[in-house]
Scaffold this motif. Structure first.
Motif, PDB file in Angstrom:
ATOM      1  N   PHE A  76     -47.133 122.438 -74.312  1.00 17.57           N
ATOM      2  CA  PHE A  76     -46.220 122.231 -73.188  1.00 17.57           C
ATOM      3  C   PHE A  76     -46.980 122.297 -71.863  1.00 17.57           C
ATOM      4  O   PHE A  76     -46.803 121.441 -70.990  1.00 17.57           O
ATOM      5  N   VAL A  77     -47.841 123.298 -71.719  1.00 13.50           N
ATOM      6  CA  VAL A  77     -48.640 123.445 -70.496  1.00 13.50           C
ATOM      7  C   VAL A  77     -49.595 122.255 -70.364  1.00 13.50           C
ATOM      8  O   VAL A  77     -49.735 121.668 -69.290  1.00 13.50           O
ATOM      9  N   SER A  78     -50.218 121.876 -71.460  1.00  9.08           N
ATOM     10  CA  SER A  78     -51.152 120.751 -71.449  1.00  9.08           C
ATOM     11  C   SER A  78     -50.442 119.455 -71.034  1.00  9.08           C
ATOM     12  O   SER A  78     -50.942 118.703 -70.188  1.00  9.08           O
ATOM     13  N   ALA A  79     -49.269 119.200 -71.602  1.00  9.52           N
ATOM     14  CA  ALA A  79     -48.519 117.984 -71.267  1.00  9.52           C
ATOM     15  C   ALA A  79     -48.074 118.001 -69.801  1.00  9.52           C
ATOM     16  O   ALA A  79     -48.097 116.964 -69.130  1.00  9.52           O
ATOM     17  N   PHE A  80     -47.692 119.171 -69.287  1.00 12.64           N
ATOM     18  CA  PHE A  80     -47.297 119.275 -67.880  1.00 12.64           C
ATOM     19  C   PHE A  80     -48.471 118.895 -66.977  1.00 12.64           C
ATOM     20  O   PHE A  80     -48.304 118.129 -66.024  1.00 12.64           O
ATOM     21  N   ILE A  81     -49.653 119.410 -67.287  1.00 10.18           N
ATOM     22  CA  ILE A  81     -50.835 119.106 -66.468  1.00 10.18           C
ATOM     23  C   ILE A  81     -51.176 117.623 -66.565  1.00 10.18           C
ATOM     24  O   ILE A  81     -51.547 116.998 -65.570  1.00 10.18           O
ATOM     25  N   ASP A  82     -51.003 117.032 -67.749  1.00  8.02           N
ATOM     26  CA  ASP A  82     -51.242 115.589 -67.893  1.00  8.02           C
ATOM     27  C   ASP A  82     -50.302 114.782 -66.992  1.00  8.02           C
ATOM     28  O   ASP A  82     -50.711 113.770 -66.413  1.00  8.02           O
ATOM     29  N   ARG A  83     -49.053 115.228 -66.865  1.00  6.29           N
ATOM     30  CA  ARG A  83     -48.069 114.528 -66.026  1.00  6.29           C
ATOM     31  C   ARG A  83     -48.235 114.844 -64.546  1.00  6.29           C
ATOM     32  O   ARG A  83     -47.703 114.133 -63.695  1.00  6.29           O
ATOM     33  N   HIS A  84     -48.935 115.941 -64.246  1.00  2.28           N
ATOM     34  CA  HIS A  84     -49.117 116.384 -62.852  1.00  2.28           C
ATOM     35  C   HIS A  84     -50.607 116.625 -62.602  1.00  2.28           C
ATOM     36  O   HIS A  84     -51.065 117.767 -62.558  1.00  2.28           O
ATOM     37  N   PRO A  85     -51.368 115.546 -62.431  1.00  7.30           N
ATOM     38  CA  PRO A  85     -52.832 115.677 -62.315  1.00  7.30           C
ATOM     39  C   PRO A  85     -53.299 116.486 -61.111  1.00  7.30           C
ATOM     40  O   PRO A  85     -54.464 116.864 -61.043  1.00  7.30           O
ATOM     41  N   GLU A  86     -52.399 116.787 -60.174  1.00 10.18           N
ATOM     42  CA  GLU A  86     -52.796 117.640 -59.039  1.00 10.18           C
ATOM     43  C   GLU A  86     -53.179 119.046 -59.499  1.00 10.18           C
ATOM     44  O   GLU A  86     -53.782 119.798 -58.737  1.00 10.18           O
ATOM     45  N   TYR A  87     -52.866 119.393 -60.753  1.00 12.23           N
ATOM     46  CA  TYR A  87     -53.241 120.697 -61.293  1.00 12.23           C
ATOM     47  C   TYR A  87     -54.472 120.638 -62.202  1.00 12.23           C
ATOM     48  O   TYR A  87     -54.919 121.653 -62.706  1.00 12.23           O
ATOM     49  N   ALA A  88     -55.016 119.445 -62.402  1.00 11.42           N
ATOM     50  CA  ALA A  88     -56.143 119.281 -63.337  1.00 11.42           C
ATOM     51  C   ALA A  88     -57.365 120.103 -62.938  1.00 11.42           C
ATOM     52  O   ALA A  88     -58.147 120.521 -63.792  1.00 11.42           O
ATOM     53  N   ASP A  89     -57.538 120.364 -61.629  1.00  9.16           N
ATOM     54  CA  ASP A  89     -58.697 121.136 -61.183  1.00  9.16           C
ATOM     55  C   ASP A  89     -58.637 122.596 -61.625  1.00  9.16           C
ATOM     56  O   ASP A  89     -59.640 123.307 -61.561  1.00  9.16           O
ATOM     57  N   LEU A  90     -57.484 123.057 -62.111  1.00 10.51           N
ATOM     58  CA  LEU A  90     -57.358 124.444 -62.578  1.00 10.51           C
ATOM     59  C   LEU A  90     -57.798 124.607 -64.025  1.00 10.51           C
ATOM     60  O   LEU A  90     -57.936 125.727 -64.501  1.00 10.51           O
ATOM     61  N   VAL A  91     -57.997 123.498 -64.722  1.00 11.14           N
ATOM     62  CA  VAL A  91     -58.320 123.546 -66.146  1.00 11.14           C
ATOM     63  C   VAL A  91     -59.810 123.829 -66.340  1.00 11.14           C
ATOM     64  O   VAL A  91     -60.672 123.125 -65.794  1.00 11.14           O
ATOM     65  N   GLU A  92     -60.070 124.864 -67.093  1.00  6.65           N
ATOM     66  CA  GLU A  92     -61.442 125.269 -67.438  1.00  6.65           C
ATOM     67  C   GLU A  92     -61.837 124.498 -68.702  1.00  6.65           C
ATOM     68  O   GLU A  92     -61.079 124.462 -69.674  1.00  6.65           O
ATOM     69  N   VAL A  93     -63.000 123.884 -68.677  1.00  5.26           N
ATOM     70  CA  VAL A  93     -63.471 123.162 -69.851  1.00  5.26           C
ATOM     71  C   VAL A  93     -64.063 124.164 -70.826  1.00  5.26           C
ATOM     72  O   VAL A  93     -64.936 124.964 -70.458  1.00  5.26           O
ATOM     73  N   GLU A  94     -63.567 124.157 -72.052  1.00  4.18           N
ATOM     74  CA  GLU A  94     -64.080 125.083 -73.066  1.00  4.18           C
ATOM     75  C   GLU A  94     -65.404 124.572 -73.603  1.00  4.18           C
ATOM     76  O   GLU A  94     -65.572 123.377 -73.824  1.00  4.18           O
ATOM     77  N   ALA A  95     -66.319 125.514 -73.813  1.00  2.00           N
ATOM     78  CA  ALA A  95     -67.638 125.132 -74.353  1.00  2.00           C
ATOM     79  C   ALA A  95     -67.561 124.963 -75.849  1.00  2.00           C
ATOM     80  O   ALA A  95     -66.728 125.504 -76.510  1.00  2.00           O
TER      81      ALA A  95
END
Length: 95
Positions: A76-95
């Protein structure tokens, strides 16, 4: 309808209150400054009213204010961020 999103660190979740009633939450596992979101639940009587979206938006806005990042393992959180790319900068890339 008044809503309030607040962090409940003791329960490891952000909660949304609708007219002072717990309507839903987004659970997380803290990893330092990174929060790993694992699931989101909205009480059935509050579904299809935008409560889940308000919960995630309020959560992400608070994380931005803190300078924290997240890993959206919850769909749900992932889909919300996909629909609202203004929050994409908060996503930490997992190693």
């Amino acid at each position: 309808m008044s809503t309030l999103v607040e962090d409940n660190p003791a329960e490891h979740r952000f909660e949304i209150l609708v007219d002072d009633a717990l309507a839903g939450f987004a659970a997380y596992e803290p990893r330092g400054e990174v929060l790993v979101f694992t699931r989101t639940e909205v009480d059935p009587k509050f579904q299809n009213m935008g409560v889940g979206a308000a919960l995630v938006r309020g959560t992400l806005d608070q994380l931005r204010e803190r300078g924290a990042t997240l890993v959206p393992r919850c769909s749900f959180v992932s889909a919300f961020i996909d629909r609202h790319p203004e929050y994409a900068d908060l996503v930490e890339v997992e190693a």
